[in-house]
Design a protein around this motif. Structure first.
Motif, PDB file in Angstrom:
ATOM      1  N   ASP A 176       0.817  -1.202   0.000  1.00 32.66           N
ATOM      2  CA  ASP A 176       0.000   0.000   0.000  1.00 32.66           C
ATOM      3  C   ASP A 176       0.856   1.259   0.000  1.00 32.66           C
ATOM      4  OD1 ASP A 176      -2.357  -1.376  -0.127  1.00 32.66           O
ATOM      5  OD2 ASP A 176      -2.719  -1.366   2.033  1.00 32.66           O
ATOM      6  N   ASP A 177       1.941   1.259   0.765  1.00 33.33           N
ATOM      7  CA  ASP A 177       2.830   2.424   0.796  1.00 33.33           C
ATOM      8  C   ASP A 177       3.496   2.647  -0.563  1.00 33.33           C
ATOM      9  OD1 ASP A 177       2.199   2.768   3.440  1.00 33.33           O
ATOM     10  OD2 ASP A 177       4.036   1.836   4.205  1.00 33.33           O
ATOM     11  N   LYS A 178       3.930   1.563  -1.180  1.00 29.06           N
ATOM     12  CA  LYS A 178       4.563   1.676  -2.496  1.00 29.06           C
ATOM     13  C   LYS A 178       3.577   2.191  -3.546  1.00 29.06           C
ATOM     14  CE  LYS A 178       8.748  -0.092  -1.759  1.00 29.06           C
ATOM     15  NZ  LYS A 178      10.009   0.640  -2.046  1.00 29.06           N
TER      16      LYS A 178
ATOM     17  N   GLN B 127       2.990   5.889  -3.078  1.00 24.71           N
ATOM     18  CA  GLN B 127       4.109   6.645  -3.628  1.00 24.71           C
ATOM     19  C   GLN B 127       4.006   6.735  -5.147  1.00 24.71           C
ATOM     20  OE1 GLN B 127       7.909   5.030  -2.539  1.00 24.71           O
ATOM     21  NE2 GLN B 127       9.084   6.486  -3.766  1.00 24.71           N
ATOM     22  N   ARG B 128       3.640   5.623  -5.784  1.00 30.83           N
ATOM     23  CA  ARG B 128       3.487   5.639  -7.246  1.00 30.83           C
ATOM     24  C   ARG B 128       2.336   6.553  -7.658  1.00 30.83           C
ATOM     25  NH1 ARG B 128       5.268   2.755 -11.545  1.00 30.83           N
ATOM     26  NH2 ARG B 128       3.900   2.731 -13.366  1.00 30.83           N
ATOM     27  N   ALA B 129       1.250   6.534  -6.886  1.00 30.34           N
ATOM     28  CA  ALA B 129       0.103   7.390  -7.207  1.00 30.34           C
ATOM     29  C   ALA B 129       0.500   8.863  -7.157  1.00 30.34           C
ATOM     30  CB  ALA B 129      -1.037   7.110  -6.235  1.00 30.34           C
TER      31      ALA B 129
ATOM     32  N   ARG C  99      -0.935  12.269 -14.552  1.00 29.99           N
ATOM     33  CA  ARG C  99      -1.429  11.390 -15.620  1.00 29.99           C
ATOM     34  C   ARG C  99      -2.893  11.030 -15.413  1.00 29.99           C
ATOM     35  NH1 ARG C  99      -0.752   5.128 -16.454  1.00 29.99           N
ATOM     36  NH2 ARG C  99      -1.388   4.944 -18.609  1.00 29.99           N
ATOM     37  N   TYR C 100      -3.290  10.858 -14.157  1.00 29.83           N
ATOM     38  CA  TYR C 100      -4.642  10.395 -13.868  1.00 29.83           C
ATOM     39  C   TYR C 100      -5.576  11.530 -13.460  1.00 29.83           C
ATOM     40  CZ  TYR C 100      -2.726   5.705 -14.004  1.00 29.83           C
ATOM     41  OH  TYR C 100      -2.130   4.537 -14.405  1.00 29.83           O
ATOM     42  N   ARG C 101      -5.100  12.770 -13.526  1.00 25.51           N
ATOM     43  CA  ARG C 101      -5.950  13.884 -13.129  1.00 25.51           C
ATOM     44  C   ARG C 101      -7.082  14.031 -14.131  1.00 25.51           C
ATOM     45  NH1 ARG C 101      -2.493  18.850 -12.081  1.00 25.51           N
ATOM     46  NH2 ARG C 101      -1.901  17.544 -10.305  1.00 25.51           N
ATOM     47  N   THR C 102      -8.305  14.009 -13.651  1.00 24.00           N
ATOM     48  CA  THR C 102      -9.455  14.071 -14.548  1.00 24.00           C
ATOM     49  C   THR C 102      -9.638  15.457 -15.124  1.00 24.00           C
ATOM     50  OG1 THR C 102     -11.829  13.702 -14.720  1.00 24.00           O
ATOM     51  CG2 THR C 102     -11.034  14.582 -12.632  1.00 24.00           C
ATOM     52  N   THR C 103     -10.103  15.489 -16.381  1.00 28.05           N
ATOM     53  CA  THR C 103     -10.388  16.757 -17.028  1.00 28.05           C
ATOM     54  C   THR C 103     -11.879  17.057 -17.055  1.00 28.05           C
ATOM     55  OG1 THR C 103     -10.448  15.649 -19.184  1.00 28.05           O
ATOM     56  CG2 THR C 103      -8.333  16.585 -18.488  1.00 28.05           C
ATOM     57  N   ALA C 104     -12.680  16.169 -16.498  1.00 25.59           N
ATOM     58  CA  ALA C 104     -14.125  16.378 -16.477  1.00 25.59           C
ATOM     59  C   ALA C 104     -14.475  17.487 -15.486  1.00 25.59           C
ATOM     60  CB  ALA C 104     -14.841  15.099 -16.095  1.00 25.59           C
TER      61      ALA C 104
ATOM     62  N   VAL D 248     -21.307  -5.607   0.079  1.00 29.85           N
ATOM     63  CA  VAL D 248     -20.303  -5.600  -0.985  1.00 29.85           C
ATOM     64  C   VAL D 248     -20.177  -4.204  -1.577  1.00 29.85           C
ATOM     65  CG1 VAL D 248     -19.740  -6.464  -3.282  1.00 29.85           C
ATOM     66  CG2 VAL D 248     -20.600  -8.034  -1.542  1.00 29.85           C
ATOM     67  N   GLU D 249     -21.303  -3.583  -1.870  1.00 33.49           N
ATOM     68  CA  GLU D 249     -21.274  -2.225  -2.422  1.00 33.49           C
ATOM     69  C   GLU D 249     -20.557  -1.266  -1.470  1.00 33.49           C
ATOM     70  OE1 GLU D 249     -24.299   1.266  -4.096  1.00 33.49           O
ATOM     71  OE2 GLU D 249     -25.096  -0.555  -3.183  1.00 33.49           O
ATOM     72  N   ALA D 250     -20.879  -1.350  -0.190  1.00 33.55           N
ATOM     73  CA  ALA D 250     -20.256  -0.456   0.790  1.00 33.55           C
ATOM     74  C   ALA D 250     -18.755  -0.715   0.887  1.00 33.55           C
ATOM     75  CB  ALA D 250     -20.915  -0.644   2.154  1.00 33.55           C
ATOM     76  N   ALA D 251     -18.348  -1.982   0.844  1.00 32.58           N
ATOM     77  CA  ALA D 251     -16.935  -2.318   0.963  1.00 32.58           C
ATOM     78  C   ALA D 251     -16.141  -1.798  -0.244  1.00 32.58           C
ATOM     79  CB  ALA D 251     -16.762  -3.828   1.089  1.00 32.58           C
ATOM     80  N   VAL D 252     -16.678  -1.971  -1.434  1.00 34.32           N
ATOM     81  CA  VAL D 252     -15.979  -1.524  -2.643  1.00 34.32           C
ATOM     82  C   VAL D 252     -15.896   0.001  -2.663  1.00 34.32           C
ATOM     83  CG1 VAL D 252     -16.096  -1.394  -5.160  1.00 34.32           C
ATOM     84  CG2 VAL D 252     -16.543  -3.560  -3.996  1.00 34.32           C
ATOM     85  N   LEU D 253     -16.993   0.678  -2.386  1.00 36.85           N
ATOM     86  CA  LEU D 253     -16.984   2.146  -2.371  1.00 36.85           C
ATOM     87  C   LEU D 253     -16.051   2.670  -1.296  1.00 36.85           C
ATOM     88  CD1 LEU D 253     -20.754   2.951  -3.017  1.00 36.85           C
ATOM     89  CD2 LEU D 253     -18.860   3.014  -4.648  1.00 36.85           C
ATOM     90  N   GLY D 254     -16.012   1.987  -0.148  1.00 38.44           N
ATOM     91  CA  GLY D 254     -15.107   2.396   0.915  1.00 38.44           C
ATOM     92  C   GLY D 254     -13.653   2.314   0.475  1.00 38.44           C
ATOM     93  N   GLN D 255     -13.298   1.250  -0.252  1.00 38.79           N
ATOM     94  CA  GLN D 255     -11.943   1.113  -0.744  1.00 38.79           C
ATOM     95  C   GLN D 255     -11.619   2.202  -1.762  1.00 38.79           C
ATOM     96  OE1 GLN D 255      -9.304  -0.884  -0.139  1.00 38.79           O
ATOM     97  NE2 GLN D 255     -10.308  -1.977   1.542  1.00 38.79           N
ATOM     98  N   LEU D 256     -12.576   2.538  -2.604  1.00 42.83           N
ATOM     99  CA  LEU D 256     -12.337   3.548  -3.631  1.00 42.83           C
ATOM    100  C   LEU D 256     -12.182   4.945  -3.046  1.00 42.83           C
ATOM    101  CD1 LEU D 256     -14.789   2.311  -6.398  1.00 42.83           C
ATOM    102  CD2 LEU D 256     -12.286   2.295  -6.487  1.00 42.83           C
ATOM    103  N   GLU D 257     -12.719   5.159  -1.865  1.00 42.07           N
ATOM    104  CA  GLU D 257     -12.580   6.470  -1.221  1.00 42.07           C
ATOM    105  C   GLU D 257     -11.211   6.657  -0.588  1.00 42.07           C
ATOM    106  OE1 GLU D 257     -15.773   6.604   1.536  1.00 42.07           O
ATOM    107  OE2 GLU D 257     -17.321   6.957   0.004  1.00 42.07           O
ATOM    108  N   ARG D 258     -10.458   5.555  -0.438  1.00 37.79           N
ATOM    109  CA  ARG D 258      -9.127   5.659   0.149  1.00 37.79           C
ATOM    110  C   ARG D 258      -8.182   6.366  -0.796  1.00 37.79           C
ATOM    111  NH1 ARG D 258      -6.923   0.121   0.753  1.00 37.79           N
ATOM    112  NH2 ARG D 258      -5.144   1.295   1.540  1.00 37.79           N
ATOM    113  N   ASN D 259      -7.253   7.083  -0.243  1.00 40.41           N
ATOM    114  CA  ASN D 259      -6.202   7.712  -1.045  1.00 40.41           C
ATOM    115  C   ASN D 259      -5.019   6.775  -1.127  1.00 40.41           C
ATOM    116  OD1 ASN D 259      -7.559  10.189  -1.428  1.00 40.41           O
ATOM    117  ND2 ASN D 259      -6.965  10.847   0.607  1.00 40.41           N
TER     118      ASN D 259
END
Length: 268
Positions: free
Chosen positions: A157-159, A162-164, A170-175, A256-267
């Motif tokens: 996760d730390d690595k 750092q890569r992020a 590169r991944y900054r959204t233009t929307a 499942v929905e809550a778990a996936v969304l929770g992971q996506l909210e992590r930085n």
């Protein structure tokens, strides 16, 4: 999936309509822009059309041949050739998530994956990747880092965080207003698995986080199809519960929905 082919055939009803919809799909995607059509998506659409045509002509769905690509006689480790690798390891919760994280660490975008137990306590995963920057995969380095990650000797996760940070631009959204992540469940698309589609803004290790959420709910990923449309990922997962069953309980699906969304909210 045969259930998907049967469902599409029932909707289009004849080969003529199928061919017209195929042409319309290509034309509409090309008109939308380069992000809406790719060689990968063209292959998926072509396979759907070919198998649906066979269903309409014969009246029976073609056999499901996806698991023929799963070898069962390889030793533990990462076996890579070109843009495909086969990972063999002791089966454990979260294995696919760690594999996805290590691949992301090496700049390898997963395009598709098929996984299955080998019957002797091991899991076998066949994964097609696309190098993010055009470099050929260094599978020996991937194997080394995966061994370390599975033994908790690599702070994955730390690595990845750092890569992020390194590739934030590169991944900054233009929307103007990026779409919120969504989790869509379909229990009709497959006779033997629950299909979970996740749409989310693209970024480093998004697949790693999504599959970590699925693993936290004790779900096994049997098939994964991954697509990036502009700045959004559209990932589909065929999942089963601990006993190999579909997930139908509303409370379990909400978790499942809550778990996936929770992971996506992590930085990361």
């Amino acid at each position: 999936d045969p259930a998907t082919i049967e469902r599409v055939a029932g909707e289009v009803k004849d080969v003529g309509t199928l061919e017209l919809l195929s042409a319309l799909t290509r034309a509409d995607s090309h008109a939308t822009g380069p992000a809406a059509w790719s060689e990968w998506k063209a292959g998926l659409v072509a396979e759907l059309v070919d198998k649906t045509r066979l269903q309409l002509q014969s009246g029976a769905p073609p056999p499901d041949t996806r698991e023929r690509t799963i070898p069962t006689d390889l030793p533990d480790g990462v076996h890579g050739e070109g843009n495909r690798c086969t990972v063999v390891a002791p089966d454990r919760p979260g294995l696919f998530s760690k594999v996805a994280g290590v691949l992301a660490l090496h700049g390898l975008d997963v395009r598709s994956a098929t996984a299955a137990p080998s019957g002797d306590g091991r899991a076998v995963e066949v994964i097609d990747v696309e190098p993010a920057f055009g470099k050929a995969p260094a599978w020996d380095r991937v194997a080394r880092d995966l061994d370390a990650a599975l033994d908790d000797r690599l702070p994955l996760d730390d690595k990845l965080a750092q890569r992020a940070r390194s590739y934030e631009r590169r991944y900054r959204t233009t929307a103007a207003q990026p779409a919120d992540p969504r989790v869509i469940v379909d229990n009709r698309a497959s006779a033997r698995a629950t299909v979970i589609e996740v749409r989310a803004p693209d970024g480093v290790a998004v697949l790693h986080r999504i599959t970590a959420g699925l693993a936290s709910c004790s779900l096994d990923v049997r098939v994964a199809l991954v697509e990036t449309l502009g700045h959004e990922v559209v990932d589909s997962f065929y999942v089963v519960g601990p006993s190999g069953e579909k997930v139908t309980d509303p409370e379990a699906l909400a978790a499942v929905e809550a778990a996936v969304l929770g992971q996506l909210e992590r930085n990361t």
